[in-house]
Each structure stands twice: as structure tokens, then as C-alpha cells.
Design an enzyme around this catalytic site. Sequence first.
Site, PDB file in Angstrom:
ATOM      1  N   TYR A   1       0.823  -1.213   0.000  1.00 46.69           N
ATOM      2  CA  TYR A   1       0.000   0.000   0.000  1.00 46.69           C
ATOM      3  C   TYR A   1       0.858   1.264   0.000  1.00 46.69           C
ATOM      4  CZ  TYR A   1      -3.183  -3.505   1.973  1.00 46.69           C
ATOM      5  OH  TYR A   1      -3.912  -4.628   2.214  1.00 46.69           O
TER       6      TYR A   1
ATOM      7  N   TYR B   1     -14.400  -5.129   4.448  1.00 52.29           N
ATOM      8  CA  TYR B   1     -13.088  -5.496   3.907  1.00 52.29           C
ATOM      9  C   TYR B   1     -12.892  -6.993   4.151  1.00 52.29           C
ATOM     10  CZ  TYR B   1      -8.126  -6.127   3.248  1.00 52.29           C
ATOM     11  OH  TYR B   1      -6.912  -6.603   2.810  1.00 52.29           O
TER      12      TYR B   1
ATOM     13  N   ASP C   1     -16.928 -13.223   8.747  1.00 53.26           N
ATOM     14  CA  ASP C   1     -15.483 -13.047   8.620  1.00 53.26           C
ATOM     15  C   ASP C   1     -14.980 -12.447   9.935  1.00 53.26           C
ATOM     16  OD1 ASP C   1     -12.903 -12.289   8.104  1.00 53.26           O
ATOM     17  OD2 ASP C   1     -13.339 -11.233   6.228  1.00 53.26           O
TER      18      ASP C   1
ATOM     19  N   LYS D   1      -5.369 -13.551  11.293  1.00 54.10           N
ATOM     20  CA  LYS D   1      -4.721 -12.477  12.048  1.00 54.10           C
ATOM     21  C   LYS D   1      -4.244 -12.920  13.445  1.00 54.10           C
ATOM     22  CE  LYS D   1      -5.554  -8.412   9.471  1.00 54.10           C
ATOM     23  NZ  LYS D   1      -6.758  -8.196   8.652  1.00 54.10           N
TER      24      LYS D   1
HETATM   25  C1  LIG Z   1      -7.074  -8.639   7.312  1.00 55.72           C
HETATM   26  C2  LIG Z   1      -8.394  -9.152   6.947  1.00 55.72           C
HETATM   27  C3  LIG Z   1      -8.539 -10.074   5.892  1.00 55.72           C
HETATM   28  C4  LIG Z   1      -7.385 -10.516   5.028  1.00 55.72           C
HETATM   29  O1  LIG Z   1      -6.420 -11.187   5.749  1.00 55.72           O
HETATM   30  P1  LIG Z   1      -4.926 -11.348   5.152  1.00 55.72           P
HETATM   31  O2  LIG Z   1      -4.256 -12.258   6.112  1.00 55.72           O
HETATM   32  O3  LIG Z   1      -4.353  -9.974   5.118  1.00 55.72           O
HETATM   33  O4  LIG Z   1      -5.067 -11.925   3.790  1.00 55.72           O
HETATM   34  C5  LIG Z   1      -9.810 -10.557   5.631  1.00 55.72           C
HETATM   35  N1  LIG Z   1     -10.865 -10.178   6.361  1.00 55.72           N
HETATM   36  C6  LIG Z   1     -10.768  -9.301   7.381  1.00 55.72           C
HETATM   37  C7  LIG Z   1     -11.983  -8.942   8.172  1.00 55.72           C
HETATM   38  C8  LIG Z   1      -9.528  -8.745   7.708  1.00 55.72           C
HETATM   39  O5  LIG Z   1      -9.426  -7.859   8.709  1.00 55.72           O
END
Ligand SMILES: *Cc1c(COP(=O)(O)O)cnc(C)c1O
Length: 452
Positions: A51, A179, A273, A302
Site C-alpha cells: 500500500y 473489507y 469473517d 490475524k
Molecule cells: C485482514 C483481513 C482479511 C485478510 O487477511 P490477510 O491475512 O491480510 O489476507 C480478511 N478479512 C478481514 C476482516 C480482515 O481484517
Amino acid sequence: MHGSHAADQRHAEAMAAEISLRPTAASYHAAIGNGMPGWYDEGRAHAWLPYSQMKTAAPPLPVVGTRGSRILLADGRELVDGVASWWTACHGYNHPHIRAAVAAQLDTMPHVMLGGLLHEPAARLATRLATLLPGDLDHVFFSDSGSVAVEVAMKMAVQSWINRGVRGRTRFVAFRGGYHGDTTGTMAVCDPDEGMHSLFRGLLPEHLIVDLPVDEARTEALDRLLAARADEIAGILVEPLVQGAGGMLFHDAEVLRTLRRLADRHDVLLIFDEIFVGFGRTGTLFACEAADVVPDIVTVGKALTGGTLPLAATVASRRVFGAFWSDDPMHALMHGPTYMGNPLACAAALASIDLFAREPRLDQVRAIETQLGAGLASCRGLPGVVDVRVRGAIGVVELDRIDIAALKARFVEQGVYIRPFGRIVYLTPALTIEADDLARLTDAIVAVLSEP
Ligand SMILES: *Cc1c(COP(=O)(O)O)cnc(C)c1O
């Protein structure tokens, strides 16, 4: 054709000359003095950062170590970390329990593929996640990043319909402000304006990106959309309670109950998610617990390994898994990341989950929430501030306009690492951060935003 080729060539030569001058990062040297390590000067010409406009962005800070909630720089300075490496390092950096678990695993078996094999760390972690997640979310598919976990969730949802003999359900309903990752498939379910949609139009599949059902009108609109188009829709995809990287936007648990009700009424799958909110960030281990909603598929990533190794997982309910359970080999889930279920990463995740069981993490989140609320309150009323909001260990100051580069530099001068994006300044510190360090973060935000 030839003319543009020559122009490209000239641009490439000019760029090479400029890059070879830039690694010394004169401005940065001036700011921090000498002692820039050799790897830094050399590597800056080659390492492409995320980025980042590599030509104009401030040079990256040379980091040589991490400890607790601190980032150690090559010149000996220590920054208090307000981001926890994209909120992964929930127990702080270098937690001894996770380090010991990874070291022990390194001696036994750093990696072996899951193709036809199952090892103890993956088996134990799958069991543990199935136990921790509510309801019948019992079937764990590992991957190596959050984006891939979401891609797998989407493929899983689509194929589950196909396996059940239902054709044509290939679209997802997702939400403005959301996202879900940076890969091609996940970009297409991100917020169309915040994300990279417009840039990649033509490459991306078209999904239905709508407003979250936060009120009656929007709930009815979503209900009508599902009534009209359920036969093309595989599932609804949402970040529960907090939309993170799309702008740190909060919604109530009631919204998630509405989504469950609508998904059931129109027989589409509900996917949470939890890659941002999972592992305590909003005050419960998983956000779905706060709403008392059991989705059909959950993604985690994460903070899963406490910020030590890349690992993510897609966890399916018994009903979704059941659609793949068949005598037909074509009904198998057609996905398999090379490093899925890496033993080192699984060992780290097991150790991280131990810490949630052993240490008072969720109490710490409540204490952070209280302190963030008090510490950021005086931002209200500062010029340009349009909102201050706190949920769990997430603190957000939203501005009407923002000079991101200037703010980043001012924060470093204050001895803190804070990375504003969009129009927000946010904190997602380690859940173990000391009160003094958290105060330094909130004080720095108040101080910098108070400057004329
Ligand atoms: C960071 C994130 C992703 C993507 O995860 P990466 O490990 O960076 O590919 C997907 N969904 C959410 C809600 C996120 O915060």
C-alpha cells in the site's frame, strides 16, 4: 508501439538512477542520525512494501526487534505500538509461551503437507477451534492467510450448493464498509468505493454490495433483494460487529441477528469473517458470541497465532460440511494451500489459545475499553474531529480530512507507532498493553490532533 516502448525504457533508466540514490534515505538519516544498518540501505532498493507509493512515501523505519508492546528501531529508539502489527500481536510481541511452543515444534517437524497426512498440531488445533466456536461449527479447513480463508469460504459456499444439486448460486451479498482481503476473489466483496474495485473492473466478479440492515428500511431492502434473487445467491458475507480495514465502523449485535433471520428465511448461507474481530478484540472471544448467532461458516486469521506466524482457517457447520460428505469424489472441496496447517503455525495458535484460557485477556479488553474511552474523549470537539468511538480494544478518531503522511511522522516523533488510514486515526493495541503505554498512545493522539 515502438515510441511507447522507448518512453518506457527512458522511464526505467531514470527510475533506476533515482532508486540507486534513494536507499541512503537522506531525509531519514537527517531525522535519526547515523547508524543505518547496511541491510537497510541495500534492501530499500529491492523490498517492495504494501500500500505504499515507493517513490514518494516516507522511508520505512528500520526495525530490529519487538518486545511486548514496543517496536525497537535501529537507532535504539523504542516506539509504543498502537497497531500490534495489524492487530495480530494480541499477547504482545515475543510472548515466552508462544516462543517455547514454536521452538519445540521446530525441533520435531517444522513442516509437512496435509496432503494425505495429518499431524498432531493441526489435529489439536482443529479440535480446539471446533470446541471454542459456538454451535456445530466443527469442520476446520486451514490456509495461510486471511484472504485465502475468505476465498475458501466463498468456494465452500458455492460448491456446497452445487453438491446439493442446486445450480446458479454464485453471487454473494456483502456490505458497504466491508473489507475481506486483497486477492481477486475477496476484492470483489469489499466496499466498492473504499476498496480497489474500480481499478480492477473487468477482472472482478459482480456481487451484491448493499447497506448493512441497521434499520427497518435497510432490513426491508435486503429482504426484498433476497426474495428476488436468492436463486443466484450462495451466501451473505459480513464482518460481525466491527468492519475493520474498511473504516473501523461499528454496528450492533442486533444486525447479526437480523442477518441470521434473513439468511434462514431465504435459505442462503451466512458467513462471518472474524479475521479482524476474532480472539477477543471486541470483548468476547468471537464476535458471534456477543450476538448469540451461529453462522454457517466462520473465517479466522490475524490474531490466531498471536501475531507470530501466518495461519488462517475456514470453519464450517455440520450442514455445510455435510454437502461435501459423499461417495462422489467430485464432491470433495477443491482447494489445498501448500503450507496449509503448517505445524509451526498450528503450535503457535495452540499456545496463543492457551493464553486466552490462562490469562485474563477479556478482562484486559474491558480495561482497555474503559481507558480508551477516557483517553480519547478529549478528541471530541477538536477541530476536524467528526467522531470518537471505542469498542473493546479498538479506539477510533474519525476526522473530516486528514494528512496521513504528516500525522504518521508526528506520531513517530512522539515515540508511538500509529498508522492512520482513510479518514481515521485508530488504536488496536496488544490486549496485554500496560496502562502507561496505552496512555502514551492516547496522549499522543490528543496532542497531535490538537496541533494547529
Ligand atoms: C485482514 C483481513 C482479511 C485478510 O487477511 P490477510 O491475512 O491480510 O489476507 C480478511 N478479512 C478481514 C476482516 C480482515 O481484517
